[in-house]
Design a protein around this motif. Structure first.
Motif, PDB file in Angstrom:
ATOM      1  N   ILE A   5       0.931  -1.220   0.189  1.00  0.00           N
ATOM      2  CA  ILE A   5       0.201   0.035   0.055  1.00  0.00           C
ATOM      3  C   ILE A   5       0.958   1.074   0.092  1.00  0.00           C
ATOM      4  N   ASP A   6       0.535   2.310  -0.917  1.00  0.00           N
ATOM      5  CA  ASP A   6       1.346   3.169  -0.791  1.00  0.00           C
ATOM      6  C   ASP A   6       0.755   4.642  -0.228  1.00  0.00           C
ATOM      7  N   THR A   7       0.917   4.748   1.000  1.00  0.00           N
ATOM      8  CA  THR A   7       0.232   5.504   2.018  1.00  0.00           C
ATOM      9  C   THR A   7       1.009   5.753   3.304  1.00  0.00           C
ATOM     10  N   VAL A  25       4.411  -1.951   2.626  1.00  0.00           N
ATOM     11  CA  VAL A  25       3.998  -0.392   2.436  1.00  0.00           C
ATOM     12  C   VAL A  25       5.252   0.534   1.953  1.00  0.00           C
ATOM     13  N   THR A  26       4.696   1.465   1.223  1.00  0.00           N
ATOM     14  CA  THR A  26       5.548   2.221   0.806  1.00  0.00           C
ATOM     15  C   THR A  26       5.218   3.961   1.121  1.00  0.00           C
ATOM     16  N   THR A  27       6.217   4.549   1.708  1.00  0.00           N
ATOM     17  CA  THR A  27       5.854   5.961   1.953  1.00  0.00           C
ATOM     18  C   THR A  27       6.729   6.891   0.920  1.00  0.00           C
ATOM     19  N   ASN A  28       6.499   8.165   1.155  1.00  0.00           N
ATOM     20  CA  ASN A  28       7.178   9.029   0.568  1.00  0.00           C
ATOM     21  C   ASN A  28       7.277  10.417   1.593  1.00  0.00           C
ATOM     22  N   PRO A  29       7.967  11.375   1.071  1.00  0.00           N
ATOM     23  CA  PRO A  29       8.017  12.329   1.857  1.00  0.00           C
ATOM     24  C   PRO A  29       6.499  13.316   1.844  1.00  0.00           C
ATOM     25  N   SER A  30       5.914  13.342   0.537  1.00  0.00           N
ATOM     26  CA  SER A  30       4.736  14.048   0.585  1.00  0.00           C
ATOM     27  C   SER A  30       3.819  13.278   1.201  1.00  0.00           C
ATOM     28  N   LEU A  31       3.653  12.028   1.335  1.00  0.00           N
ATOM     29  CA  LEU A  31       2.670  11.284   1.989  1.00  0.00           C
ATOM     30  C   LEU A  31       2.858  11.345   3.574  1.00  0.00           C
ATOM     31  N   VAL A  32       4.294  11.240   3.836  1.00  0.00           N
ATOM     32  CA  VAL A  32       4.512  11.579   5.486  1.00  0.00           C
ATOM     33  C   VAL A  32       4.127  12.901   5.976  1.00  0.00           C
ATOM     34  N   ILE A  82      15.327   1.180   3.210  1.00  0.00           N
ATOM     35  CA  ILE A  82      15.696   2.688   3.168  1.00  0.00           C
ATOM     36  C   ILE A  82      15.498   3.027   1.601  1.00  0.00           C
ATOM     37  N   LYS A  83      14.594   4.169   1.495  1.00  0.00           N
ATOM     38  CA  LYS A  83      14.300   4.482  -0.047  1.00  0.00           C
ATOM     39  C   LYS A  83      15.266   5.862  -0.231  1.00  0.00           C
ATOM     40  N   LEU A  84      15.795   5.422  -1.400  1.00  0.00           N
ATOM     41  CA  LEU A  84      16.814   6.556  -1.794  1.00  0.00           C
ATOM     42  C   LEU A  84      16.288   6.963  -3.193  1.00  0.00           C
ATOM     43  N   PRO A 128       9.744   2.096 -10.485  1.00  0.00           N
ATOM     44  CA  PRO A 128       9.430   2.940 -11.572  1.00  0.00           C
ATOM     45  C   PRO A 128       7.919   3.707 -11.492  1.00  0.00           C
ATOM     46  N   PHE A 129       7.888   4.862 -11.924  1.00  0.00           N
ATOM     47  CA  PHE A 129       6.624   5.677 -11.706  1.00  0.00           C
ATOM     48  C   PHE A 129       5.672   5.802 -12.901  1.00  0.00           C
ATOM     49  N   VAL A 130       4.899   4.735 -12.968  1.00  0.00           N
ATOM     50  CA  VAL A 130       3.994   4.564 -14.154  1.00  0.00           C
ATOM     51  C   VAL A 130       3.185   5.722 -14.594  1.00  0.00           C
ATOM     52  N   GLY A 131       2.370   6.283 -13.363  1.00  0.00           N
ATOM     53  CA  GLY A 131       1.289   7.329 -13.716  1.00  0.00           C
ATOM     54  C   GLY A 131       1.960   8.491 -13.907  1.00  0.00           C
ATOM     55  N   ARG A 132       3.292   8.780 -13.542  1.00  0.00           N
ATOM     56  CA  ARG A 132       3.840  10.226 -13.799  1.00  0.00           C
ATOM     57  C   ARG A 132       4.342  10.115 -15.367  1.00  0.00           C
ATOM     58  N   LEU A 133       4.733   8.984 -15.830  1.00  0.00           N
ATOM     59  CA  LEU A 133       5.170   8.853 -17.125  1.00  0.00           C
ATOM     60  C   LEU A 133       3.904   9.177 -18.301  1.00  0.00           C
ATOM     61  N   VAL A 162       6.282  -1.541  -9.133  1.00  0.00           N
ATOM     62  CA  VAL A 162       5.714  -0.427  -9.818  1.00  0.00           C
ATOM     63  C   VAL A 162       4.952   0.545  -8.836  1.00  0.00           C
ATOM     64  N   ALA A 163       5.193   1.798  -9.318  1.00  0.00           N
ATOM     65  CA  ALA A 163       4.836   2.756  -8.168  1.00  0.00           C
ATOM     66  C   ALA A 163       4.070   3.864  -9.075  1.00  0.00           C
ATOM     67  N   SER A 164       3.541   4.654  -8.418  1.00  0.00           N
ATOM     68  CA  SER A 164       2.404   5.927  -9.086  1.00  0.00           C
ATOM     69  C   SER A 164       1.771   4.974  -9.798  1.00  0.00           C
ATOM     70  N   VAL A 165       0.847   4.111  -9.282  1.00  0.00           N
ATOM     71  CA  VAL A 165      -0.388   3.451  -9.762  1.00  0.00           C
ATOM     72  C   VAL A 165      -1.607   4.397  -9.453  1.00  0.00           C
ATOM     73  N   ARG A 166      -2.308   4.461 -10.618  1.00  0.00           N
ATOM     74  CA  ARG A 166      -3.453   5.554 -10.897  1.00  0.00           C
ATOM     75  C   ARG A 166      -4.820   4.651 -11.029  1.00  0.00           C
ATOM     76  N   HIS A 167      -4.855   3.528 -11.307  1.00  0.00           N
ATOM     77  CA  HIS A 167      -6.102   2.901 -11.628  1.00  0.00           C
ATOM     78  C   HIS A 167      -5.884   1.360 -11.620  1.00  0.00           C
ATOM     79  N   ALA A 182       3.366  -4.250  -6.927  1.00  0.00           N
ATOM     80  CA  ALA A 182       2.782  -3.110  -7.035  1.00  0.00           C
ATOM     81  C   ALA A 182       2.317  -2.339  -5.792  1.00  0.00           C
ATOM     82  N   THR A 183       2.718  -1.117  -5.729  1.00  0.00           N
ATOM     83  CA  THR A 183       2.340  -0.445  -4.482  1.00  0.00           C
ATOM     84  C   THR A 183       1.279   0.556  -5.021  1.00  0.00           C
ATOM     85  N   VAL A 184       0.213   0.302  -4.137  1.00  0.00           N
ATOM     86  CA  VAL A 184      -1.317   0.992  -4.546  1.00  0.00           C
ATOM     87  C   VAL A 184      -1.820   1.724  -3.720  1.00  0.00           C
TER      88      VAL A 184
HETATM   89  C1  E4P Z   1       6.216   5.307  -4.728  1.00  0.00           C
HETATM   90  O1  E4P Z   1       6.972   4.853  -3.942  1.00  0.00           O
HETATM   91  C2  E4P Z   1       5.698   6.688  -4.629  1.00  0.00           C
HETATM   92  O2  E4P Z   1       5.441   6.931  -3.177  1.00  0.00           O
HETATM   93  C3  E4P Z   1       4.303   6.952  -5.206  1.00  0.00           C
HETATM   94  O3  E4P Z   1       4.059   5.843  -5.987  1.00  0.00           O
HETATM   95  C4  E4P Z   1       4.334   8.019  -5.932  1.00  0.00           C
HETATM   96  O4  E4P Z   1       3.174   8.188  -6.751  1.00  0.00           O
HETATM   97  P1  E4P Z   1       2.329   9.358  -7.219  1.00  0.00           P
HETATM   98  O5  E4P Z   1       3.121   9.797  -8.548  1.00  0.00           O
HETATM   99  O6  E4P Z   1       0.935   8.934  -7.152  1.00  0.00           O
HETATM  100  O7  E4P Z   1       2.683  10.459  -6.287  1.00  0.00           O
END
Ligand code: E4P
Length: 216
Positions: A5-7, A25-32, A82-84, A128-133, A162-167, A182-184
């Motif tokens: 889960i991506d949150t 679980v995956t987190t990122n600075p925006s989510l935190v 550790i996410k880098l 890899p961020f699929v949604g942003r591509l 697989v990250a940045s999943v939109r649907h 896939a992180t969703v």
């Molecule tokens: C991955 O680890 C990121 O937290 C995430 O998938 C980014 O997705 P976004 O493009 O919806 O912000």
């Protein structure tokens, strides 16, 4: 394929964990930042809810700072990854951590060339961020297919996350492409359950059963 889960939201993580299908679980600075809580406490709580890998991202952008923060995050719990970011410094720190067996997730991957460097540096995961591509008119899933092909050809052990999943279709296509994870986002995990024919079918079963019961 594993489902993360991506949150960074504890309620969403607790709810998704109760479904019995959650692997990490995956987190990122925006989510935190959205949670408005101490980073360390938040990661510690998430690691208690989910026994699988929990990615926590460094904020520093220089190698020494990333290494310091990464080592500090790694003390929170055994399941912290550790996410880098994929920069020269991020790759350098990844290689150092790989030698010590510290798990890493290299994030913000937008090209097969970046994914190659990530595997060479011994990362546990590449994200890899699929949604942003897709957002900029490129084909995010094509990147996944190419990375899977490269990693398979050379037997790189780095897992494709697989990250940045939109649907939901991104999730399905990830499985078809042979991705490892896939992180969703929570909302999309919920959508995976639904099909209108399931709802209609269930209503019909129950209606038939109730009607028959009235007869007996
Ligand atoms: C991955 O680890 C990121 O937290 C995430 O998938 C980014 O997705 P976004 O493009 O919806 O912000």
């Amino acid at each position: 394929m594993k489902l993360f889960i991506d949150t960074a939201n504890v309620s969403e993580i607790t709810e998704a964990a109760s479904w019995g299908i959650l692997d990490g679980v995956t987190t990122n600075p925006s989510l935190v930042a959205k949670e408005g809580r101490s980073y360390r406490n938040l990661v510690a709580e998430i690691c208690q809810i989910v026994p699988g890998p929990v990615s926590a991202e460094v904020i520093a952008t220089d190698a020494d700072g990333m290494e310091r923060e990464g080592r500090e995050l790694a003390t929170i719990a055994e399941n912290v990854v550790i996410k880098l970011p994929i920069t020269r410094d991020g790759i350098k720190v990844c290689a150092r951590f790989a030698e010590e067996g510290i798990p890493t997730n290299l994030t913000l991957c937008f090209s097969p060339a970046q994914a190659l460097l990530v595997a060479k540096a011994g990362a546990t995961y590449v994200s890899p961020f699929v949604g942003r591509l897709d957002d900029i008119g490129q084909d995010g899933m094509q990147l996944i297919r190419e990375i899977v092909q490269i990693y398979d050809a050379y037997e790189f052990p780095t897992q494709v996350l697989v990250a940045s999943v939109r649907h939901p279709q991104h999730v399905v296509e990830s499985t078809l492409a042979g991705a490892d994870v896939a992180t969703v986002p929570f909302k999309i995990l919920e959508q995976l359950f639904h099909h209108p024919l399931t709802d209609i079918g269930l209503q019909r079963f129950l209606a038939d059963y109730r009607a028959a019961k009235d007869v007996h």
